[in-house]
Structures are given as structure tokens and as C-alpha cells.
Scaffold this motif. Structure first.
Motif, PDB file in Angstrom:
ATOM      1  N   ALA A  38       0.831  -1.213   0.000  1.00  0.00           N
ATOM      2  CA  ALA A  38       0.000   0.000   0.000  1.00  0.00           C
ATOM      3  C   ALA A  38       0.863   1.259   0.000  1.00  0.00           C
ATOM      4  N   GLN A  39       0.521   2.180  -0.871  1.00  0.00           N
ATOM      5  CA  GLN A  39       1.334   3.394  -1.056  1.00  0.00           C
ATOM      6  C   GLN A  39       0.801   4.608  -0.281  1.00  0.00           C
ATOM      7  N   HIS A  40      -0.418   4.487   0.193  1.00  0.00           N
ATOM      8  CA  HIS A  40      -1.034   5.573   0.990  1.00  0.00           C
ATOM      9  C   HIS A  40      -1.043   6.927   0.302  1.00  0.00           C
ATOM     10  N   GLY A 157     -12.392  12.784  -4.160  1.00  0.00           N
ATOM     11  CA  GLY A 157     -13.821  12.488  -4.212  1.00  0.00           C
ATOM     12  C   GLY A 157     -14.202  11.026  -4.277  1.00  0.00           C
ATOM     13  N   ASP A 158     -13.204  10.118  -4.297  1.00  0.00           N
ATOM     14  CA  ASP A 158     -13.483   8.681  -4.363  1.00  0.00           C
ATOM     15  C   ASP A 158     -14.307   8.287  -5.582  1.00  0.00           C
ATOM     16  N   HIS A 159     -14.089   8.975  -6.698  1.00  0.00           N
ATOM     17  CA  HIS A 159     -14.753   8.559  -7.939  1.00  0.00           C
ATOM     18  C   HIS A 159     -13.859   7.552  -8.656  1.00  0.00           C
ATOM     19  N   PRO A 160     -14.448   6.519  -9.282  1.00  0.00           N
ATOM     20  CA  PRO A 160     -13.631   5.464  -9.891  1.00  0.00           C
ATOM     21  C   PRO A 160     -13.075   5.862 -11.263  1.00  0.00           C
ATOM     22  N   VAL A 161     -12.057   6.706 -11.271  1.00  0.00           N
ATOM     23  CA  VAL A 161     -11.383   7.080 -12.520  1.00  0.00           C
ATOM     24  C   VAL A 161      -9.892   6.795 -12.354  1.00  0.00           C
ATOM     25  N   PHE A 162      -9.252   6.417 -13.450  1.00  0.00           N
ATOM     26  CA  PHE A 162      -7.819   6.159 -13.383  1.00  0.00           C
ATOM     27  C   PHE A 162      -7.067   7.398 -13.848  1.00  0.00           C
ATOM     28  N   VAL A 163      -6.027   7.769 -13.103  1.00  0.00           N
ATOM     29  CA  VAL A 163      -5.219   8.950 -13.439  1.00  0.00           C
ATOM     30  C   VAL A 163      -4.069   8.519 -14.355  1.00  0.00           C
ATOM     31  N   VAL A 164      -4.035   9.089 -15.546  1.00  0.00           N
ATOM     32  CA  VAL A 164      -2.965   8.776 -16.505  1.00  0.00           C
ATOM     33  C   VAL A 164      -1.930   9.897 -16.445  1.00  0.00           C
ATOM     34  N   LEU A 233      -2.725   1.521  -8.080  1.00  0.00           N
ATOM     35  CA  LEU A 233      -1.999   1.272  -9.332  1.00  0.00           C
ATOM     36  C   LEU A 233      -1.321   2.549  -9.826  1.00  0.00           C
ATOM     37  N   HIS A 234      -2.047   3.664  -9.753  1.00  0.00           N
ATOM     38  CA  HIS A 234      -1.412   4.917 -10.169  1.00  0.00           C
ATOM     39  C   HIS A 234      -0.156   5.174  -9.329  1.00  0.00           C
ATOM     40  N   ALA A 235      -0.273   4.951  -8.026  1.00  0.00           N
ATOM     41  CA  ALA A 235       0.856   5.230  -7.138  1.00  0.00           C
ATOM     42  C   ALA A 235       2.057   4.318  -7.439  1.00  0.00           C
ATOM     43  N   VAL A 236       1.818   3.022  -7.657  1.00  0.00           N
ATOM     44  CA  VAL A 236       2.976   2.139  -7.913  1.00  0.00           C
ATOM     45  C   VAL A 236       3.594   2.415  -9.283  1.00  0.00           C
ATOM     46  N   ILE A 237       2.781   2.883 -10.228  1.00  0.00           N
ATOM     47  CA  ILE A 237       3.359   3.252 -11.534  1.00  0.00           C
ATOM     48  C   ILE A 237       4.254   4.485 -11.376  1.00  0.00           C
TER      49      ILE A 237
END
Ligand code: SF4
Length: 264
Positions: A38-40, A157-164, A233-237
Motif C-alpha cells: 500500500a502506497q497511501h 472524491g473517491d470517484h472510480p477514474v484512473f489517473v494517466v 496502481l497509479h501510485a505504484v506506476i
């Protein structure tokens, strides 16, 4: 190995198949999350602090944002009401370490003006809107591009979108999973499809490997599993981008994703 072309929206992204690309993305997540945990993200005490950080991090390193946030905190300006009433010059001076401080201060004031006009100054009301609608509204604001809008939606906002981000695009291109012409939206869609049924449990355990932060009020508040997965996933990338996948000299021989590289 022959590669097939597939379509996401109107442009071409290439890989062996959509299914293969999705499997590869799940594998990237499995390996990196397994390696670092976990990257927190996002390190903040409130949704408004995440919004501020999402603006401040544009075109600068996170360490500079931390200095700017510390100045705002010391002056109690991470409170929405205090920020709203503070003179523009005060905000500018506080966020100076983040660079482009005049532009960023005025854009943050514009955001607060939008929040006041449209949602009576309530972030809760704003984040209760449907994702697509709110995303479109944020993208209309000066200084908010897709990465900033999606960071606000996901992390505040806890919306399910992936940050690219640039790290994501570089990794995909180097692994043959997206062409250089792939758009932000195509990549976002690919990640969201790939991970829609992957569930990640939250943990209080801190890992400072990868791009990890210490647990914070925002990183430990309950959120849906899909949101948690996109978050991690965004954080580990970002972690792999910072540690191994640099622009000029990628260190593939030490990277946990080396086994996933396509054969030359
Ligand atoms: S450093 Fe090499 S193995 Fe690691 S993500 Fe980048 S291209 Fe892949």
C-alpha cells in the motif's frame, strides 16, 4: 510475433489483443503492488488539501508541493473558508515554492469561486455528482486538464477514474501496450476496463517503498475497492517511473517489471 490492431474510440492502440493488454495491466499491478504494498496516496488531511495539491503539483516535483502545503498549513489556509477569504497575494506567497505561484493561486481561487457558485461552497455536494458530469465541469475550469481533474475525482472524491500521467504513458509504450498516438482517454479507458473487477483491500500498514507515503487522514478513510485499486496502481506506476523507468536511461535489469518486457 504478429501484432493486431484494436480500436478504443477512434484511434489505434496496438498490442497483441485487447484481452492481452488488460492481462498485462493486471499483471503489472500484481507485481508492483506485491513488491511494494500500500502506497497511501494521497498524503493529505482533507479533500480540499487534495484539490490544492492537485493544482500545485502541475509542472513541479512533489517535494516543492510539500513546502507550499506546509506554508499554507502554518497559516491555516488549508481550510476552505480561510482560503476563500485570504487575499490573493497571501496565497501567492504561501505557495511560492511550488512554482508558477501567481497562476496557481489565481486558478485555485477560480476553483473556489466555481465551488461557491455551483455547489454552495460544499465539496461534499460537488463530489455527490455523477462522475462524468463532474469531470466535464472540472475540465471546463482554467488550468484543469484531464490529469488534474482525475486526481481530484479519484483522490479527493473517491470517484472510480484512473489517473494517466507521463509515467503511465512511458511504461505502456515501452511494453508495447500503447502507441505514442494513444490519447489520454484511450489509456484511461484501457486501465479502467482492465481493473474493473480487481478488488484491493485497504490496509493501515505503511510502505515507503515505490512512491509510498506515511498513512494520512485521506489515505486511510474508507473507500470502495475499485477506487482503492485505481489509487494504488497509479501510485505504484509513479514508483516504477521514479525508481526505474526514467525518460533517458531506464534501468530494466533492476526493475520488477523486467519479465513483462516484450521480446525484442
Ligand atoms: S524500467 Fe524497463 S522494465 Fe521497468 S517499467 Fe520501464 S521499460 Fe519496463
Amino acid at each position: 510475433m504478429a501484432r493486431l490492431l484494436f480500436r478504443l474510440d477512434s484511434d489505434l492502440v496496438y498490442t497483441e489483443s485487447v484481452r492481452s493488454a488488460e492481462q498485462q495491466i493486471r499483471e503489472i499491478y500484481r507485481i508492483l503492488y506485491g513488491e511494494w504494498g500500500a502506497q497511501h496516496w494521497w498524503p493529505a488531511e482533507s479533500p480540499f488539501e487534495v484539490v490544492v495539491g492537485a493544482y500545485l503539483t502541475q509542472n513541479t516535483a512533489w517535494t516543492n508541493v510539500e513546502h507550499a502545503i506546509a506554508h499554507l498549513r502554518a497559516q491555516s489556509l488549508l481550510d476552505l473558508e480561510a482560503f476563500r477569504t485570504a487575499p490573493l497575494a497571501t496565497i501567492e506567497q504561501a505557495i511560492r515554492p511550488a512554482g508558477y505561484f501567481r497562476q496557481k493561486a489565481s486558478r485555485l481561487k477560480l476553483f473556489v469561486g466555481f465551488l461557491d457558485r455551483r455547489y454552495a461552497g460544499s465539496l461534499d455536494l460537488m463530489f455527490a455528482q455523477p462522475t462524468a458530469r463532474l469531470r466535464a465541469e472540472l475540465l471546463e475550469l482554467t488550468g484543469v486538464g484531464p490529469e488534474t481533474a482525475d486526481s481530484i475525482l479519484l483522490y479527493a472524491g473517491d470517484h472510480p477514474v484512473f489517473v494517466v500521467d507521463a509515467y503511465t504513458r512511458r511504461l505502456l509504450e515501452r511494453h508495447g501496450l500503447a502507441s505514442p498516438s494513444a490519447t489520454y482517454e484511450q489509456i484511461r479507458q484501457l486501465f479502467e476496463q482492465s481493473l474493473s473487477d480487481v478488488k484491493t483491500a485497504q490496509t493501515a500498514r505503511a510502505s515507503l517503498q515505490g512512491a509510498g507515503h506515511q498513512p494520512s487522514a485521506m489515505s486511510t478513510r474508507p473507500r470502495p475497492p475499485a477506487v482503492q485499486t485505481f489509487n494504488e496502481l497509479h501510485a505504484v506506476i509513479v514508483g516504477v517511473g521514479k525508481r526505474y523507468c526514467s525518460k533517458r536511461n531506464p534501468d530494466c535489469s533492476s526493475c520488477p517489471l523486467q519479465t513483462l518486457l516484450p521480446s525484442p
